[in-house]
Design a protein around this motif. Structure first.
Motif, mmCIF file in Angstrom:
data_model
loop_
_atom_site.group_PDB
_atom_site.id
_atom_site.type_symbol
_atom_site.label_atom_id
_atom_site.label_comp_id
_atom_site.label_asym_id
_atom_site.label_seq_id
_atom_site.Cartn_x
_atom_site.Cartn_y
_atom_site.Cartn_z
ATOM 1 N N VAL A 1 1.693 -10.980 17.888
ATOM 2 C CA VAL A 1 1.959 -11.798 18.077
ATOM 3 C C VAL A 1 3.207 -11.721 16.756
ATOM 4 O O VAL A 1 3.164 -11.381 15.930
ATOM 5 N N ARG A 2 4.592 -12.136 17.434
ATOM 6 C CA ARG A 2 5.729 -11.932 16.623
ATOM 7 C C ARG A 2 5.345 -12.793 15.394
ATOM 8 O O ARG A 2 4.942 -13.829 15.189
ATOM 9 N N GLY A 3 5.721 -12.092 14.123
ATOM 10 C CA GLY A 3 5.695 -12.535 12.615
ATOM 11 C C GLY A 3 4.506 -12.364 12.250
ATOM 12 O O GLY A 3 3.900 -12.510 11.030
ATOM 13 N N THR A 4 3.346 -11.893 12.866
ATOM 14 C CA THR A 4 2.167 -11.179 12.393
ATOM 15 C C THR A 4 1.944 -10.009 11.962
ATOM 16 O O THR A 4 2.954 -9.105 12.462
ATOM 17 N N MET A 5 1.188 -9.487 11.034
ATOM 18 C CA MET A 5 1.165 -8.183 10.396
ATOM 19 C C MET A 5 -0.110 -7.605 10.273
ATOM 20 O O MET A 5 -1.275 -8.374 9.887
ATOM 21 N N VAL A 6 -0.135 -6.348 10.637
ATOM 22 C CA VAL A 6 -1.323 -5.571 10.151
ATOM 23 C C VAL A 6 -1.449 -5.065 9.078
ATOM 24 O O VAL A 6 -0.415 -4.251 8.642
ATOM 25 N N ILE A 7 -2.313 -5.123 8.160
ATOM 26 C CA ILE A 7 -2.207 -4.457 6.915
ATOM 27 C C ILE A 7 -3.087 -3.231 7.049
ATOM 28 O O ILE A 7 -4.425 -3.365 7.260
ATOM 29 N N ARG A 8 -2.566 -2.149 6.893
ATOM 30 C CA ARG A 8 -3.420 -0.770 6.934
ATOM 31 C C ARG A 8 -4.151 -0.467 5.791
ATOM 32 O O ARG A 8 -3.871 -0.939 4.868
ATOM 33 N N PRO A 9 -5.273 0.589 6.059
ATOM 34 C CA PRO A 9 -5.819 0.776 4.767
ATOM 35 C C PRO A 9 -5.122 1.087 3.366
ATOM 36 O O PRO A 9 -5.365 0.580 2.523
ATOM 37 N N TYR A 10 -3.947 1.622 3.553
ATOM 38 C CA TYR A 10 -3.315 2.204 2.423
ATOM 39 C C TYR A 10 -2.834 1.008 1.630
ATOM 40 O O TYR A 10 -2.850 0.840 0.405
ATOM 41 N N GLY A 11 -2.131 0.137 2.506
ATOM 42 C CA GLY A 11 -1.496 -1.104 2.209
ATOM 43 C C GLY A 11 -2.706 -2.205 1.708
ATOM 44 O O GLY A 11 -2.687 -2.792 0.838
ATOM 45 N N TYR A 12 -3.853 -2.229 2.290
ATOM 46 C CA TYR A 12 -5.035 -3.000 1.957
ATOM 47 C C TYR A 12 -5.533 -2.598 0.760
ATOM 48 O O TYR A 12 -5.874 -3.565 0.000
ATOM 49 N N ARG A 13 -5.558 -1.449 0.446
ATOM 50 C CA ARG A 13 -6.207 -1.058 -0.824
ATOM 51 C C ARG A 13 -5.207 -1.351 -2.108
ATOM 52 O O ARG A 13 -5.999 -1.859 -3.061
ATOM 53 N N ILE A 14 -3.974 -1.590 -1.877
ATOM 54 C CA ILE A 14 -3.012 -1.975 -3.013
ATOM 55 C C ILE A 14 -3.241 -3.446 -3.068
ATOM 56 O O ILE A 14 -3.578 -4.002 -4.293
#
Ligand SMILES: [Zn+2]
Length: 479
Positions: A34-47
């Protein structure tokens, strides 16, 4: 963009392109369907997890407790506080159908939880003995975003929201300032972001708040990032939701409430405060891997160096260092070096057959020049101080950058010049139309009335009327 396309657009060429390339190439996020939504990948989520864990500890140490409130809020709740609903109306996502039929009352997907928490506080608070009530929630919120930007402005994001109720203004203001101080400390001590803390001008207040405070960081393009806000609500929400308590005298009084939030946009702040043309530069406190060990060699040589690399990693982990061994067989050492530079790892250790024979590893840092041989035995005791020094270096470097891009100005010409590349400290008359005029002419807005600025009086940098705040304001273009 494919990962194997190496490199990113230099910051000086196009900061915005640099940012957009880095967040994907460092594998922090991906676009949601959905436009404007974001998946936070494991490397980003760890931060985010590391930031969250630190904040959660501080929030609990200051007497707050965590709770969880529903995602769906009756539309009528938002309408009870006029400024609140007006402020959020354009960003609301509304559920009108569920269970196969139209709902009698539409439901709002929470943009923030003042209303539902206010409703519960009115049930839970009856006497002065119930105060203060100090709640915090970790949650996702939805604010429809027409101009999305990964981690900085997305339709759905993660945050914590503190909500507290107090007997009087003094206690609620103490709480508001305590939360502001907590944010300033987290920003400086964990994210190495030298934020400026202060109050927002009336035009920049949270919808429904009596006073709004902020911590503002300077990004490497000179723009400001609002990195956390704390609001004193007065009795606005208490009156709208009937949050009342019986005072010692027996008299029924309205509570004074506060709310405060810091979000996943802080991850974007870290990227833009420290990153460079090679990619991310992560403060050790937030680095998913503080150390990456790259074993050098293929085939038999790999078989020789990988076991001691794994053994070294174990010893580093025992001293509390987040360590990763990059033993991917199909990739060259050069590729791995670039990859971990892109991903901002603070310290790299290389271990090849010759190093092993000499009983040492080669240590380098993300911002350092050259490599230093360190004996295998001493490596664990050398890495800790190196990480501390790196964390300090980032804060010092960001502080120097901010200070060298902040100008004290008294003329309009100097003001307009200063906000092209950074911040201006200037007097302002306090009139909304004058703020609007400055924004139209330069894109700059008042970021805050700095809490620790010296008291000073002068004339408005735009219109020449006397200053309204008793000190200079921080002006800048903002994200
Ligand atoms: Zn003015």
């Amino acid at each position: 963009m494919a990962r194997d396309e190496r490199g990113v657009t230099p910051q000086s060429e196009n900061f915005s392109d640099w940012y957009n390339e880095v967040v994907f190439k460092a594998e922090l996020v991906d676009r949601g369907p959905v436009r404007g939504t974001m998946v936070i990948r494991p490397y980003g989520y760890r931060i985010w997890e590391l930031l969250q864990a630190d904040m959660d500890r501080r929030i609990k140490e200051t007497g707050h407790v965590n709770a969880y409130f529903p995602l769906l809020i009756p539309e009528s709740y938002l309408q009870r506080e006029a400024e609140h609903v007006e402020g959020f109306a354009p960003e609301l996502a509304v559920v009108t159908h569920a269970g196969g039929k139209q709902l009698e009352e539409p439901l709002i997907v929470r943009p923030t939880s003042e209303t539902v928490i206010g409703e519960m506080m009115s049930k839970w608070i009856s006497s002065y003995r119930d105060l203060p009530m100090l709640l915090n929630q970790w949650a996702n919120v939805v604010r429809w975003e027409l101009r999305p930007r990964m981690l900085l402005r997305t339709t759905e994001f993660l945050w914590q929201e503190g909500h507290t109720a107090h007997a009087d203004e003094d206690d609620a203001m103490r709480e508001t300032m305590l939360a502001l101080d907590l944010y300033a400390r987290v920003a400086r001590e964990v994210a190495a972001m030298p934020v400026v803390a202060g109050e927002k001008t009336p035009g920049e207040r949270f919808p429904g708040a009596r006073r709004t405070y902020t911590v503002e960081g300077m990004m490497r393009d000179g723009r400001a990032l609002q990195s956390g806000t704390s609001h004193y609500m007065g009795t606005n929400f208490a009156e709208a939701f009937g949050i009342q308590y019986a005072a010692e005298s027996g008299e029924l009084e309205y509570c004074h409430t506060s709310s405060w939030g810091m979000s996943s946009r802080m991850v974007g702040g870290v990227i833009m405060t420290h990153g460079d043309d090679k990619g991310l530069v992560l403060p050790p406190a937030l680095a998913p891997y503080q150390v990456v060990i790259v074993p050098i060699g293929r085939g038999d040589q790999a078989a020789e160096v990988i076991p001691p690399a794994l053994e070294l990693a174990d010893r580093l982990r025992q001293t509390g260092v987040r360590t990763h061994v990059d033993d991917r067989e199909h990739l060259s050492p050069g590729f791995k070096f670039n990859d971990w530079e892109m991903r901002g790892v603070p310290v790299r250790l290389e271990l090849g057959p010759r190093d092993l024979a000499a009983g040492s590893v080669l240590m380098s840092t993300r911002l350092g020049q050259g490599k230093t041989p360190v004996s295998l035995g001493e490596a664990p005791s050398r890495v800790g101080p190196e990480l501390t020094a790196f964390q300090d270096l980032l804060l010092r470097r960001a502080t120097e950058f901010r200070d060298s891009h902040t100008a004290v100005v008294d003329t309009w010409e100097d003001f307009a010049e200063a906000v092209k590349t950074g911040w201006a400290l200037a007097f302002h008359c306090g009139r909304q139309d004058c703020e609007d005029d400055i924004k139209a002419a330069t894109s700059a807005t008042p970021r805050c009335i700095p809490a620790d600025g010296p008291p000073e009086h002068g004339l408005c940098v735009r219109c020449g009327l006397p200053s309204a705040y008793g000190k200079r304001l921080v002006f800048g273009r903002a994200y």
